[in-house]
Design a protein around this motif. Structure first.
Motif, short mmCIF file in Angstrom:
data_model
loop_
_atom_site.label_atom_id
_atom_site.label_comp_id
_atom_site.label_asym_id
_atom_site.label_seq_id
_atom_site.Cartn_x
_atom_site.Cartn_y
_atom_site.Cartn_z
N GLU A 1 0.81 -1.22 0.00
CA GLU A 1 0.00 0.00 0.00
C GLU A 1 0.85 1.27 0.00
O GLU A 1 0.30 2.38 0.01
N THR B 1 2.26 3.59 -1.85
CA THR B 1 2.31 4.12 -3.22
C THR B 1 3.21 5.35 -3.34
O THR B 1 3.31 5.93 -4.43
N SER B 2 3.89 5.74 -2.27
CA SER B 2 4.92 6.76 -2.41
C SER B 2 6.12 6.21 -3.17
O SER B 2 6.95 6.97 -3.67
N GLN B 3 6.19 4.88 -3.29
CA GLN B 3 7.27 4.21 -4.01
C GLN B 3 6.84 3.95 -5.46
O GLN B 3 5.79 3.33 -5.69
N PRO B 4 7.63 4.40 -6.45
CA PRO B 4 7.24 4.21 -7.86
C PRO B 4 6.97 2.76 -8.22
O PRO B 4 6.03 2.47 -8.97
N ARG C 1 3.61 1.83 -6.97
CA ARG C 1 2.56 2.49 -7.77
C ARG C 1 2.32 1.74 -9.07
O ARG C 1 1.17 1.57 -9.49
N GLU C 2 3.37 1.27 -9.70
CA GLU C 2 3.20 0.52 -10.94
C GLU C 2 2.44 -0.77 -10.70
O GLU C 2 1.53 -1.13 -11.47
N ARG D 1 0.30 -1.39 -8.25
CA ARG D 1 -1.09 -1.09 -7.93
C ARG D 1 -1.86 -0.64 -9.17
O ARG D 1 -3.04 -0.98 -9.34
N ASP D 2 -1.21 0.11 -10.04
CA ASP D 2 -1.87 0.55 -11.26
C ASP D 2 -2.26 -0.64 -12.14
O ASP D 2 -3.34 -0.68 -12.71
N ARG E 1 -5.38 -2.80 -10.61
CA ARG E 1 -6.59 -2.09 -10.20
C ARG E 1 -7.83 -2.97 -10.28
O ARG E 1 -8.77 -2.80 -9.53
#
Length: 426
Positions: free
Chosen positions: A309, A311-314, A317-318, A320-321, A324
């Motif tokens: 969780e 998502t401050s880490q790139p 984020r990838e 999680r994207d 989705r």
């Protein structure tokens, strides 16, 4: 020696045993491998994913790594694959049995001729020796047993220092560190820890292992055992309150954990942290512990990968994207994603000369300090003739907070300790 390994194999093997308390593999190439005129495109790179998707544990228990790996390969193919070659994923559900696992291994290796296995998550990895004999690299699998510390050509998601010569660990013994207990003592001043287990052999054995680690770190240990058939969690919770436990570890299944939390809320038992493992590091906490808000907000998780969780880490984020569309998220999904990324790095290194089993295996055999773009703590494979007595080991830590979810506690590459390595028999 790089930072890493903890009681991971022991933890996960025990969790698998405790949980027990409570897709067909086709061989026909899909039409998408052919152009509009029917001419073959560049041949696909074929990989296999073995998962105990249907098992005595239940359908959702082991599917996280598979889902993460498939999501990675889907995104990879959408971006052109590996050197213009798409990755074709063959899934196989072994049903959680040794017979089913051997069937999947035969199907994927001998019939489908996969280049590698990726993100294996098998309740009973009975086919591990066959994978090793075939020299098929198994990349980023979850160590639910001792296979990844036993056989060459198997590369678990957390690495290994063992000789991997056909015998588990060193002469049948594995070793793990005490960094989780050291962390809570250093960061939160914890001094008294409770361990709750069932009066069942696997549960009791894992509880004893946790107690040994806690005592090695100087904790006063409170042991609580409940009857498996008719557990009195309320009495156990009352004892925890009376003993003033700072930490709570358990050797229970998911249902037992929920009942224990309810009992703790009912009697007003409070702890600094109820510590769980990577398998329970999921987004379903609110539902799993819906009747125990106080206990729920004392949940902490530790592991060897970056909080899914955060998502401050790139890199997160990838992940999680790309995921989705999944109904829930978990740490095991993220680790399956990391396993697929690891295979992709190996395959790309082989693209010029041919993506073969031997080339991918050679890359993995020399893989050191792989971190999947920062998703994993650095992973090493060494074959030490003797087990280390101490080791500098790091850990990822998160705690649950209603309204925020899993909140990262410190940078995992700096949550590091030099700790003793204790022996156990898998």
């Amino acid at each position: 020696m790089g930072p890493r390994r903890r009681f991971r194999a022991a933890e996960t093997a025990a969790v698998t045993l405790l949980l027990l308390l409570s897709a067909a593999c086709g061989s026909r190439l899909p039409e998408s491998d052919f152009g509009p005129t029917g001419t073959p495109r560049a041949s696909a790179v074929r990989v296999g994913v073995i998962t105990s998707a249907t098992s005595p544990v239940g359908g959702a228990a082991f599917t996280g790594p598979r889902d993460g790996a498939v999501a990675y390969f889907d995104r990879l193919n959408a971006r052109g694959g590996i050197d213009g070659r798409r990755v074709e994923v063959r899934l196989c559900d072994d049903g959680g049995s040794g017979v089913g696992n051997n069937t999947c291994v035969h199907k994927l290796i001998d019939e489908d001729q996969v280049v590698a296995l990726v993100a294996t998550t098998a309740l009973d990895y009975a086919g591990a020796s066959r994978v090793s004999r075939a020299r098929v690299p198994d990349i980023g699998g979850q160590p639910l047993g001792a296979a990844y510390d036993t056989w060459p050509h198997l590369y678990g998601i957390y690495g290994s220092l063992a000789p991997r010569d056909g015998t588990p660990g060193w002469d049948g013994r594995l070793y793990g560190g005490t960094e989780v207990y050291r962390y809570f003592k250093r960061a939160h001043g914890a001094r008294t820890a409770a361990v709750v287990s069932y009066n069942q052999s696997a549960s009791a054995a894992y509880a004893r292992l946790v107690e040994r680690g806690l005592k090695a770190e100087g904790y006063r240990v409170v042991s609580e055992q409940v009857d498996f058939a008719l557990p009195n969690f309320r009495a156990a919770a009352a004892d925890l309150e009376a003993e003033g436990a700072d930490l709570l570890f358990d050797a229970l299944d998911t249902h037992g954990n929920a009942q224990l939390c309810e009992a703790m809320d009912a009697v007003g038992a409070r702890v600094t942290a109820k510590v769980t493992n990577v398998q329970n590091w999921t987004s379903t906490v609110t539902d799993d512990y819906k009747d125990s808000p106080a206990c729920r907000n004392a949940l902490w998780a530790t592991g060897s990968s970056r909080n899914h969780e955060d998502t401050s880490q790139p890199a997160v984020r990838e992940f999680r994207d790309a995921t989705r569309g999944l109904g829930t998220h978990s740490q095991w999904q993220l680790e399956g994603w990391a396993a697929a990324q690891w295979f992709t790095e190996a395959a790309r290194s082989c693209a010029a000369g041919g993506i073969t089993r031997a080339c991918v295996d050679d890359f993995m055999n020399h893989s050191q300090d792989h971190d999947a773009g920062g998703l994993l703590l650095p992973v090493r494979f060494e074959r030490l003739p003797e087990p280390p007595r101490t080791r500098r080991t790091c850990l990822s830590v998160a705690r649950w907070k209603d309204g925020e979810g899993w909140v990262t506690q410190g940078e995992m590459t700096r949550n590091c300790f030099e700790v003793p390595q204790l022996a156990y028999t898998p």
